[in-house]
Enzyme design. Structure first.
Site, PDB file in Angstrom:
ATOM      1  N   HIS A  54      38.699  48.507  35.754  1.00  0.00           N
ATOM      2  CA  HIS A  54      40.091  48.971  35.797  1.00  0.00           C
ATOM      3  C   HIS A  54      40.292  50.292  35.048  1.00  0.00           C
ATOM      4  O   HIS A  54      41.335  50.925  35.178  1.00  0.00           O
ATOM      5  CB  HIS A  54      41.036  47.935  35.170  1.00  0.00           C
ATOM      6  CG  HIS A  54      41.066  46.625  35.897  1.00  0.00           C
ATOM      7  ND1 HIS A  54      41.365  46.524  37.233  1.00  0.00           N
ATOM      8  CD2 HIS A  54      40.833  45.351  35.469  1.00  0.00           C
ATOM      9  CE1 HIS A  54      41.320  45.244  37.608  1.00  0.00           C
ATOM     10  NE2 HIS A  54      40.988  44.519  36.552  1.00  0.00           N
TER      11      HIS A  54
ATOM     12  N   ASP B 153      34.942  41.044  41.862  1.00  0.00           N
ATOM     13  CA  ASP B 153      35.864  40.525  40.852  1.00  0.00           C
ATOM     14  C   ASP B 153      37.167  40.123  41.562  1.00  0.00           C
ATOM     15  O   ASP B 153      37.545  40.729  42.572  1.00  0.00           O
ATOM     16  CB  ASP B 153      36.139  41.611  39.815  1.00  0.00           C
ATOM     17  CG  ASP B 153      36.906  41.098  38.608  1.00  0.00           C
ATOM     18  OD1 ASP B 153      36.269  40.830  37.573  1.00  0.00           O
ATOM     19  OD2 ASP B 153      38.149  40.976  38.700  1.00  0.00           O
TER      20      ASP B 153
ATOM     21  N   HIS C 140      40.037  40.657  40.766  1.00  0.00           N
ATOM     22  CA  HIS C 140      40.995  41.754  40.680  1.00  0.00           C
ATOM     23  C   HIS C 140      40.438  43.004  41.346  1.00  0.00           C
ATOM     24  O   HIS C 140      39.233  43.264  41.267  1.00  0.00           O
ATOM     25  CB  HIS C 140      41.307  42.077  39.215  1.00  0.00           C
ATOM     26  CG  HIS C 140      41.787  40.896  38.436  1.00  0.00           C
ATOM     27  ND1 HIS C 140      40.953  40.169  37.591  1.00  0.00           N
ATOM     28  CD2 HIS C 140      43.001  40.302  38.376  1.00  0.00           C
ATOM     29  CE1 HIS C 140      41.645  39.179  37.041  1.00  0.00           C
ATOM     30  NE2 HIS C 140      42.889  39.235  37.498  1.00  0.00           N
TER      31      HIS C 140
ATOM     32  N   ASP D  70      35.690  35.801  38.102  1.00  0.00           N
ATOM     33  CA  ASP D  70      37.021  35.200  37.978  1.00  0.00           C
ATOM     34  C   ASP D  70      37.600  34.755  39.318  1.00  0.00           C
ATOM     35  O   ASP D  70      38.733  34.302  39.376  1.00  0.00           O
ATOM     36  CB  ASP D  70      37.990  36.141  37.225  1.00  0.00           C
ATOM     37  CG  ASP D  70      37.825  37.592  37.610  1.00  0.00           C
ATOM     38  OD1 ASP D  70      37.104  37.872  38.590  1.00  0.00           O
ATOM     39  OD2 ASP D  70      38.419  38.459  36.938  1.00  0.00           O
TER      40      ASP D  70
HETATM   41 ZN    ZN Z   1      38.961  40.436  37.017  1.00  0.00          ZN
END
Ligand code: ZN
Length: 575
Positions: free
Chosen positions: A389, A426, A428, A513
């Protein structure tokens, strides 16, 4: 014998004789191969008359025709309690048998090259040939005892010179145009069998790894029959097979003495420094994540089989390939100054966090170096803080520096690779990574993630811009997606895109995750699902770039699911 590990290689040469082209990618399954050519005293052991011209018990057997070589394989198999491979009427070979046979042409070249795409197993410098082979320039016109010259990197002697060696295949000049990809065995019919490897009377040119010969009377090496011998191979026995050649007189396992053993390993980056990045109490991105991973690997015995790698020192030059100098400075001052957060509330920091974030980058660079130096085949980086990120000038989503983006630039600048594939699974979206390479066609970013979800980006419409258009692929999936959905995406979208891109190196933003038991994600991927995804990516790396792959931990917040998934992931990498 030497155990030759299964693997891909580029067979042939585009700059040699016409029968060596086209260069084509071939998979060879694991097998055992004689370290040395068959010598005269071995032949006499089975009461077979020694046909050799240059008589000496330790010299290679020569003046041997193909059928008698196959007969020797059968006699040797019977003597050692194996099933003979050759039908003594038709001379067809039973490849499923456990006995001795002649190598296929692909097995021979693969073993000769020992992982090197160069002219010879030792590189391209023909002046070195004298140390590895008996050939026209140093043989004084005769054979010599086997095993006196330097072996190739896999411990095989006299592959480039001494006597040429019979292979099992029929020779066909244009076979490479339609060769099978997996374990090719030559054409069904033919007049002559293939000969491989230079001989005592060969030119240096015909000692090359890719050089092919057949009928001794017509090729330019002037191979007389006293320059033709052979060595045997055997199928790799199943694990626990009491007939494994390690017990036989000539048996030796390549892994025992071969320095390239390390090349078979998977690297593992970890350092206790990674525990020094403290987040707030109860924060899911906690040091315990790595503790759980390492404990699990130790408990299952995997840990001892991994090649341990430590983070290397990272100069600011690499950080600023991705981040602005102002941001790097701000990160340093904020951490060391005891400020509780960097840029936003979702990046908690502690005094050592800057040092740890640097070490996370350093771990990735170490792993990359180890793969490029062939110390390991691939590697997993158990690092934190995560990175995908992190933006050019802003910390975000538990991330300080974008580890994978910096690794990508490092591959391109330090190791001069051109095309890098980043797979980000991931839960995200890897917004920081996407942003870094959005207009860059040298990096294919493939992200599959829960959507809509944090950080809000990652729609299918984000395809890249300018020259980078279509080099950014997002596959947003609804919450609740599981193994089958992910595998489908990997098979139907990742695989074709990756193969057509044909990367020089593969990086994974491995967040776990999306696991069904994760604290933050809403997906249903199982531990086994992560193993399947790993396998698909590993095969892409094997097809495109000799398996070069580095996987970097991103998220994953349910400790048991995280540790089990990392274990499954690493197990596939080690295969
Ligand atoms: Zn993540």
């Amino acid at each position: 014998m030497v155990k030759i590990p299964g693997g891909w290689f580029d067979m042939g040469s585009n700059s040699g004789s016409p029968d060596e082209s086209p260069v084509h990618r071939v998979w060879v399954s694991s097998f055992w191969m004689d370290r040395l050519e068959v010598i005269q005293e071995q032949f006499e052991k089975y009461q077979l008359p020694d046909p050799s011209h240059f008589k000496n018990p330790k010299n290679p057997l020569e003046q041997i025709n193909w059928t008698d070589a196959a007969l020797y394989c059968n006699d040797r198999s019977r003597a050692e309690g194996f099933e003979p491979c050759y039908d003594e009427e038709t001379w067809e070979c039973n490849f499923g048998g456990n006995g001795y046979r002649l190598p296929t042409e692909a097995e021979w070249e693969y073993a000769c090259r020992a992982g090197n795409g160069t002219k010879f197993s030792f590189g391209n410098d023909v002046r070195k040939l004298k140390t590895f082979a008996w050939f026209a320039e140093n043989s004084s016109g005769k054979t010599h005892p086997v095993g006196q010259k330097k072996p190739n990197p896999w411990g095989l002697y006299d592959m480039h010179g001494s006597v040429s060696e019979w292979c099992n295949d029929f020779y066909s000049e244009d076979y490479y145009k339609h060769s099978l990809e997996k374990d090719p065995k030559g054409p069904d019919k033919g007049k002559e069998k293939v000969l491989r490897g230079g001989a005592w009377n060969s030119s240096a040119e015909s000692c090359r790894s890719a050089y092919r010969a057949s009928d001794p009377s017509i090729n330019d090496t002037c191979l007389a029959s006293d320059a033709i011998g052979f060595r045997c191979v055997r199928a790799t026995p199943l694990r626990g097979d009491p007939n494994a050649p390690a017990n036989t007189s000539t048996g030796e396992d390549m892994t025992k003495e071969n320095p390239s053993k390390k090349a078979l390993k998977t690297g593992f980056v970890y350092d206790d420094i990674y525990l020094e990045h403290k987040t707030t109490i109860g924060h899911p991105e906690a040091p315990l994540r790595l503790v759980a991973i390492v404990e699990r690997l130790k408990a299952t015995g995997l840990y001892s089989q991994l090649f341990k790698l430590s983070p290397k020192h990272v100069s600011s030059k690499w950080l600023t390939m991705v981040h602005t100098p102002e941001y790097v400075e701000r990160a340093k001052e904020s951490c060391e100054g005891g400020v509780g957060y960097l840029d936003s509330m979702d990046v908690p920091i502690s005094p050592k966090s800057y040092e740890v974030a640097l070490a996370a980058v350093g771990g990735v660079l170490s792993a990359i170096d180890a793969v490029m130096e062939k110390k390991v085949t691939n590697a997993f980086c158990a690092v934190r803080p995560p990175g995908h990120h992190a933006l050019k000038d802003k910390a975000m989503g538990f991330c300080i520096f974008n580890n994978i983006a910096i690794g990508t630039r490092y591959l391109q600048k330090k190791h001069s690779l051109t095309k890098i594939l980043i797979v980000d699974w991931d839960v995200h979206h890897g917004n920081g990574t996407q942003a870094e390479f959005y207009d860059d066609p040298s990096v294919l970013y493939f992200g599959v993630h829960q959507y809509p979800f944090y950080p809000g980006t990652g729609s299918e419409a984000e395809k890249g811009s300018g020259k980078g258009l279509n080099y950014n692929i997002n596959v947003p999936l609804p919450a609740g997606s599981g193994d089958a959905d992910y595998v489908k995406v990997f098979k139907e979208e990742l695989e074709p895109a990756a193969l057509s891109f044909s990367p020089d190196f593969v990086l994974i933003s491995a967040g776990f995750d999306a696991h069904k038991d994760d604290l933050l994600g809403g997906m249903k991927v199982t531990t086994e699902g992560f193993a399947q995804l790993t396998q698909i990516i590993k095969e892409i790396a094997e097809k495109c770039c000799e398996g070069r792959l580095v996987s970097i931990l991103e998220g994953g917040y349910g400790l048991d699911g995280l540790a089990a998934s990392v274990e499954a992931h690493i197990q596939v990498l080690m295969r």
